[in-house]
Motif scaffolding. Structure first.
Motif, PDB file in Angstrom:
ATOM      1  N   GLY A   1      39.449  31.093  24.355  1.00 47.75           N
ATOM      2  CA  GLY A   1      40.277  30.647  25.541  1.00 47.75           C
ATOM      3  C   GLY A   1      41.126  31.601  25.940  1.00 47.75           C
ATOM      4  O   GLY A   1      41.866  31.362  26.962  1.00 47.75           O
ATOM      5  N   SER A   2      41.299  32.866  25.146  1.00 46.13           N
ATOM      6  CA  SER A   2      42.236  33.760  25.513  1.00 46.13           C
ATOM      7  C   SER A   2      41.855  34.338  26.939  1.00 46.13           C
ATOM      8  O   SER A   2      40.441  34.558  27.092  1.00 46.13           O
ATOM      9  N   GLN A   3      42.776  34.549  27.896  1.00 44.08           N
ATOM     10  CA  GLN A   3      42.607  35.236  29.421  1.00 44.08           C
ATOM     11  C   GLN A   3      42.822  36.714  29.254  1.00 44.08           C
ATOM     12  O   GLN A   3      43.995  37.034  29.010  1.00 44.08           O
ATOM     13  N   ILE A   4      42.045  37.684  29.640  1.00 46.24           N
ATOM     14  CA  ILE A   4      42.180  38.981  29.857  1.00 46.24           C
ATOM     15  C   ILE A   4      42.224  39.171  31.423  1.00 46.24           C
ATOM     16  O   ILE A   4      41.161  39.016  32.171  1.00 46.24           O
ATOM     17  N   THR A   5      43.115  39.888  31.784  1.00 46.21           N
ATOM     18  CA  THR A   5      43.372  40.277  33.173  1.00 46.21           C
ATOM     19  C   THR A   5      43.839  41.618  33.332  1.00 46.21           C
ATOM     20  O   THR A   5      44.690  42.182  32.247  1.00 46.21           O
ATOM     21  N   VAL A   6      43.677  42.552  33.984  1.00 44.50           N
ATOM     22  CA  VAL A   6      43.820  43.754  34.410  1.00 44.50           C
ATOM     23  C   VAL A   6      44.828  43.649  35.410  1.00 44.50           C
ATOM     24  O   VAL A   6      44.862  43.471  36.426  1.00 44.50           O
ATOM     25  N   LYS A   7      46.017  44.501  35.158  1.00 48.70           N
ATOM     26  CA  LYS A   7      47.260  44.351  36.090  1.00 48.70           C
ATOM     27  C   LYS A   7      47.457  46.200  36.391  1.00 48.70           C
ATOM     28  O   LYS A   7      47.540  46.604  35.307  1.00 48.70           O
ATOM     29  N   LYS A   8      47.950  46.337  37.497  1.00 46.97           N
ATOM     30  CA  LYS A   8      48.479  47.597  37.973  1.00 46.97           C
ATOM     31  C   LYS A   8      49.681  47.784  37.298  1.00 46.97           C
ATOM     32  O   LYS A   8      50.763  46.790  37.317  1.00 46.97           O
TER      33      LYS A   8
END
Length: 159
Positions: free
Chosen positions: A62-69
């Motif tokens: 359920g962990s969410q990986i997002t990529v941010k600048k």
């Protein structure tokens, strides 16, 4: 009695040396682990997600990986005057900090009396990074090389 105290000091000295060596090893291990984490979160995950054409990923747990600048910049040692001059030229001198109000009053008194002095100035690292982000996002020219700056992507994992 003096022999016993000498042995005690020697034992404590040996223990201190051993602990100091252990701390140095642990600090190096921590530094190495942080570098590995940085490589995974700033290079490998963003690269794979980009290749997959994905902006985020949900793991089985359920962990969410997002990529941010993100933006990084600093004032390099030995180039402070050049960096501060650049900021002033760009009209960004409000982020340059002098020590405090009392220092400003003292500076005026010393100047009025023709005394020479060195003035310590600084820019808070997070303030500089926010300024770089703002300038880049507004489309304004900003010398990233002068400030050892770069723009990257970082994976953020929320559980």
């Amino acid at each position: 009695l003096d022999d016993q105290k000498s042995k005690s000091v020697a034992e404590l000295g040996k223990a201190a040396k051993n602990l100091s060596a252990d701390i140095a090893k642990t600090e190096q291990l921590l530094k190495d682990q942080k570098q590995k984490l940085r490589k995974i979160t700033e290079e490998q995950i963003p690269e794979v997600l980009t290749q997959l054409g994905m902006a985020s990923f949900t793991m089985v747990d359920g962990s969410q990986i997002t990529v941010k600048k993100f933006y990084s910049a600093s004032v390099p040692k030995g180039r402070e005057a050049e960096c501060f001059a650049y900021l002033r030229e760009k009209g960004l001198d409000d982020i340059i900090k002098n020590q405090d109000e009392l220092a400003e009053r003292l500076k005026k008194v010393l100047s009025d009396e023709n005394f020479l002095f060195n003035e310590k100035q600084s820019v808070h690292p997070k303030t500089l990074e926010a300024t770089v982000r703002e300038q880049v996002e507004l489309g304004n020219e900003f010398d990233l090389q002068l400030f050892n700056g770069y723009i990257g992507q970082r994976a953020v994992i929320k559980t």
